[in-house]
Scaffold this active site. Structure first.
Site, PDB file in Angstrom:
ATOM      1  N   LYS A 126       9.355   5.199 -13.283  1.00 19.64           N
ATOM      2  CA  LYS A 126       8.982   4.355 -12.142  1.00 19.64           C
ATOM      3  C   LYS A 126       7.493   4.518 -11.897  1.00 19.64           C
ATOM      4  O   LYS A 126       6.999   5.624 -11.697  1.00 19.64           O
ATOM      5  CB  LYS A 126       9.768   4.777 -10.894  1.00 19.64           C
ATOM      6  CG  LYS A 126       9.220   4.202  -9.577  1.00 19.64           C
ATOM      7  CD  LYS A 126      10.066   4.591  -8.371  1.00 19.64           C
ATOM      8  CE  LYS A 126       9.398   4.188  -7.057  1.00 19.64           C
ATOM      9  NZ  LYS A 126      10.202   4.562  -5.874  1.00 19.64           N
TER      10      LYS A 126
ATOM     11  N   ASP B 274       3.379   2.859  -2.640  1.00 19.94           N
ATOM     12  CA  ASP B 274       4.574   2.311  -2.012  1.00 19.94           C
ATOM     13  C   ASP B 274       4.393   2.253  -0.495  1.00 19.94           C
ATOM     14  O   ASP B 274       4.632   3.223   0.209  1.00 19.94           O
ATOM     15  CB  ASP B 274       5.790   3.166  -2.379  1.00 19.94           C
ATOM     16  CG  ASP B 274       7.085   2.618  -1.782  1.00 19.94           C
ATOM     17  OD1 ASP B 274       7.067   1.469  -1.270  1.00 19.94           O
ATOM     18  OD2 ASP B 274       8.103   3.333  -1.825  1.00 19.94           O
TER      19      ASP B 274
ATOM     20  N   LYS C 298       6.761   1.149   5.686  1.00 21.91           N
ATOM     21  CA  LYS C 298       7.035   2.551   6.024  1.00 21.91           C
ATOM     22  C   LYS C 298       6.269   2.942   7.285  1.00 21.91           C
ATOM     23  O   LYS C 298       5.223   2.360   7.579  1.00 21.91           O
ATOM     24  CB  LYS C 298       6.558   3.451   4.877  1.00 21.91           C
ATOM     25  CG  LYS C 298       7.447   3.456   3.647  1.00 21.91           C
ATOM     26  CD  LYS C 298       6.886   4.408   2.598  1.00 21.91           C
ATOM     27  CE  LYS C 298       7.735   4.406   1.338  1.00 21.91           C
ATOM     28  NZ  LYS C 298       9.098   4.904   1.530  1.00 21.91           N
TER      29      LYS C 298
ATOM     30  N   ASP D 293       3.994   7.768  -6.023  1.00 20.33           N
ATOM     31  CA  ASP D 293       5.238   7.062  -6.348  1.00 20.33           C
ATOM     32  C   ASP D 293       5.259   6.517  -7.778  1.00 20.33           C
ATOM     33  O   ASP D 293       6.198   5.843  -8.182  1.00 20.33           O
ATOM     34  CB  ASP D 293       5.468   5.938  -5.325  1.00 20.33           C
ATOM     35  CG  ASP D 293       6.947   5.663  -5.074  1.00 20.33           C
ATOM     36  OD1 ASP D 293       7.767   6.552  -5.366  1.00 20.33           O
ATOM     37  OD2 ASP D 293       7.269   4.549  -4.606  1.00 20.33           O
TER      38      ASP D 293
ATOM     39  N   ASP E   2      11.617  -1.722   0.729  1.00 17.29           N
ATOM     40  CA  ASP E   2      11.203  -0.345   0.442  1.00 17.29           C
ATOM     41  C   ASP E   2      12.079   0.315  -0.628  1.00 17.29           C
ATOM     42  O   ASP E   2      11.778   1.405  -1.088  1.00 17.29           O
ATOM     43  CB  ASP E   2      11.219   0.474   1.743  1.00 17.29           C
ATOM     44  CG  ASP E   2      10.434   1.761   1.621  1.00 17.29           C
ATOM     45  OD1 ASP E   2       9.689   1.901   0.633  1.00 17.29           O
ATOM     46  OD2 ASP E   2      10.567   2.622   2.521  1.00 17.29           O
TER      47      ASP E   2
ATOM     48  N   GLU F 116      12.202  -0.417  -3.688  1.00 17.59           N
ATOM     49  CA  GLU F 116      11.585  -1.182  -4.776  1.00 17.59           C
ATOM     50  C   GLU F 116      11.703  -0.508  -6.132  1.00 17.59           C
ATOM     51  O   GLU F 116      11.683  -1.178  -7.168  1.00 17.59           O
ATOM     52  CB  GLU F 116      10.110  -1.444  -4.439  1.00 17.59           C
ATOM     53  CG  GLU F 116       9.153  -0.287  -4.756  1.00 17.59           C
ATOM     54  CD  GLU F 116       9.436   1.011  -4.020  1.00 17.59           C
ATOM     55  OE1 GLU F 116      10.028   0.953  -2.930  1.00 17.59           O
ATOM     56  OE2 GLU F 116       9.085   2.087  -4.543  1.00 17.59           O
TER      57      GLU F 116
ATOM     58  N   ARG G 283      14.118   1.054  -7.734  1.00 26.94           N
ATOM     59  CA  ARG G 283      15.297   0.697  -8.539  1.00 26.94           C
ATOM     60  C   ARG G 283      15.156  -0.710  -9.133  1.00 26.94           C
ATOM     61  O   ARG G 283      15.762  -1.006 -10.158  1.00 26.94           O
ATOM     62  CB  ARG G 283      16.558   0.801  -7.663  1.00 26.94           C
ATOM     63  CG  ARG G 283      16.568  -0.125  -6.491  1.00 26.94           C
ATOM     64  CD  ARG G 283      17.605   0.258  -5.442  1.00 26.94           C
ATOM     65  NE  ARG G 283      17.191   1.435  -4.675  1.00 26.94           N
ATOM     66  CZ  ARG G 283      17.934   2.040  -3.766  1.00 26.94           C
ATOM     67  NH1 ARG G 283      19.162   1.611  -3.511  1.00 26.94           N
ATOM     68  NH2 ARG G 283      17.497   3.098  -3.104  1.00 26.94           N
TER      69      ARG G 283
END
Ligand code: BES
Ligand code: MN
Ligand code: ZN
Length: 497
Positions: A264, A269, A276, A287, A346, A348, A350
């Site tokens: 990933k 993020d 967030k 991230d 959020d 994102e 996956r």
């Protein structure tokens, strides 16, 4: 700069450096120091043995004893580090020992380190090389003036307690290259998001591939769209920095197995429209740690050159809110063909992984491994020093467990609980992006499984160590720390045997 590491058979008093670190094995119940330390103790007028008796230094693992030499020896300071019982000492413990020595050297502003080993560690020299670079690692490139470290560990001499095999130097050098490869991942993770975004990450990955003589492809946004990676498009479209997909390949002749690693790579993020909270948002520069790990892994693969095929795929995007961003309630297609109902922008990671996994599957891997800073729920479950892992096949799970044992990294197996599968059923699309409130790491894994077909697959949720602030083992800096790289390398080496 890589450390200048020398190795020779030598007793502690035959070495010279700013700092001497001596690995000591327990000598039964007595606090007696090993005979090799006698000349050092004598030069210090017996101060070392007195301090050892007073502090009850019995060389238990992690026990240490520090004495100043006041100019009586070529070292400013001598540190004895307890190794613990020999039979409980494997490569991971030896690596951590070397890392602690290197960290102590940097902490003491020593430019040179002498590392003394008892006899019997001639088979652990690769772990020593790994540990030295891992422990010496600091992320200091943005510190200037007074904030810049005054001294940096530059050279190490290893004093082995027994005669060395001709292969000793190469073993240390290989370990050093592996340690540096993990540090590549740590550097990428620690870089801020204004510097490392998908395009610049891809440049770094290309450099790593070229330096290692590996094949590399970078898909730009146009290519990502053309290929139908709709979920990477969805996540990346709200950012001024366009997404990328990087594919690095190591394809030696005669390879009988193919392992594919996916990471990933959310370079920042923000949460997107499901934004967030401000507190801790800065941590989300890490991230992309999963993507950093697979690039670091390929640097290690280039050094080890195992007889199996290894591929790394980094799914890179920045998750931002703007007028073009994807939204909760959206329904997006995917490279796999399945449609996905978006619930929360959020979640994102996956999504980009789903497309990356579908792409990885087309390479027909024997084993597919992904790693991602995927869920806060995994941190709730396991704390921030341990990652979670999942597997859909028991044979693969055994191989991954063996790799974990070899690497010594802290990862705990989590279950793919079928009961939670209902949570990702959607009324309007093939799958829903996320499940109910509880079991968030598991439902994320179940979502990813939808995109793995019948490929043998391992998923690692590394969200905890990615925001680690406390050093454990060889990990030192804040940031994702390359947690996972050594395990993936061990998995590859296991497959090559
Ligand atoms: N990158 C985060 C997960 C994360 C959290 C990593 C803390 C490291 C430390 C991920 O994209 C995310 O935001 N996950 C959400 C999922 C939720 C919306 C279903 C989470 O864990 O809260
Ligand atoms: Mn997120
Ligand atoms: Zn994320």
């Amino acid at each position: 700069m890589p450390l200048d590491i020398q190795i020779r058979a030598a007793a502690p008093h035959d070495l010279s450096a700013d700092l001497l670190v001596v690995g000591v094995l327990p000598a039964g119940k007595s606090a007696a120091l090993p005979p090799t330390l006698k000349p050092i103790d004598e030069a210090l007028g017996g101060a070392l043995s007195r301090a050892a008796a007073k502090e009850e230094f019995t060389a238990k693992r992690d026990q240490s004893l520090t004495v100043s030499t006041l100019g009586r020896l070529p070292f400013e300071k001598v540190i004895l580090l307890g190794l613990g019982e020999r039979r409980s000492l494997g490569a991971p413990e030896v690596r951590t020992f070397a890392a602690k020595a290197a960290r102590a050297a940097n902490g003491d502003k020593a430019r040179s380190l002498a590392l003394s080993l008892p006899a019997g560690f001639e088979t652990e020299l690769r772990a020593i090389g790994e540990g030295l670079e891992l422990g010496a690692y600091r992320f200091t490139r943005y510190l200037t003036g007074d904030r810049k470290p005054k001294a940096e560990l530059a050279s190490v001499v290893i004093g082995a307690g027994a005669k060395l095999k001709p292969t000793a130097k190469a073993a240390v050098a290989l370990g050093q290259r592996i340690g540096l490869a993990v540090n590549v991942a740590r550097d990428l993770s620690n870089e801020p998001s204004n510097v490392v975004f998908p395009e610049t990450f891809a440049h770094h990955a290309e450099k790593v591939a070229k330096d290692g003589g590996l094949h590399v492809q970078v898909f730009d946004f146009k290519e990502i769209r053309k290929r139908g990676m709709k979920l990477i498009d969805a996540v990346g479209r709200g950012s001024a920095h366009e997404p990328r997909l990087v594919h690095i390949a190591y394809t030696p002749k005669g390879a009988k197995k193919r392992l594919v690693f996916v990471g990933k790579g959310i370079t920042f993020d923000s949460g997107g429209l499901s934004i967030k909270p401000a507190a801790g948002m800065g941590e989300m520069k890490h991230d992309m740690s999963g993507a950093a790990n697979v690039v670091g892994l390929m640097a290690a693969i280039a050094a080890v050159r195992p007889k199996v095929e290894v591929h790394a795929i980094a799914a890179l995007a920045e998750n931002m809110p703007d007028g073009n961003a994807y939204r909760p309630g959206d329904i997006w297609g995917s490279l796999d063909g399945k449609t996905v109902e978006i619930v929360n922008t959020d979640a994102e990671g996956r999504l980009v992984l789903a497309d990356a996994l579908a792409y990885a599957r087309s390479l027909e891997p024997d084993v597919l491994v992904d790693n991602a800073t995927l869920t806060g729920a995994c941190v709730v479950a396991l704390g921030n020093t341990c990652s979670g892992w999942y597997a859909n096949d028991e044979g693969t799970a055994r191989a991954f467990s063996a790799a974990l044992k070899a690497s010594g990294e802290a990862m705990w197996r989590m279950p793919l609980l079928e009961d939670l599968r209902d949570g990702i059923k959607s009324d309007v699309a093939d799958v829903k992006q996320m499940g109910e409130r509880w079991g968030g790491s598991i439902t994320a894994a179940l979502f990813l499984r939808e995109f793995t077909g019948d490929t043998k697959w391992v998923h690692c949720d590394i969200a905890g160590p990615a925001s680690l602030e406390r050093p454990t083992g060889w990990m030192q800096s804040k940031g994702a720390t390359g947690h996972g790289v050594l395990t993936f390398l061990a998995l590859v080496e296991g497959a090559a045997r």
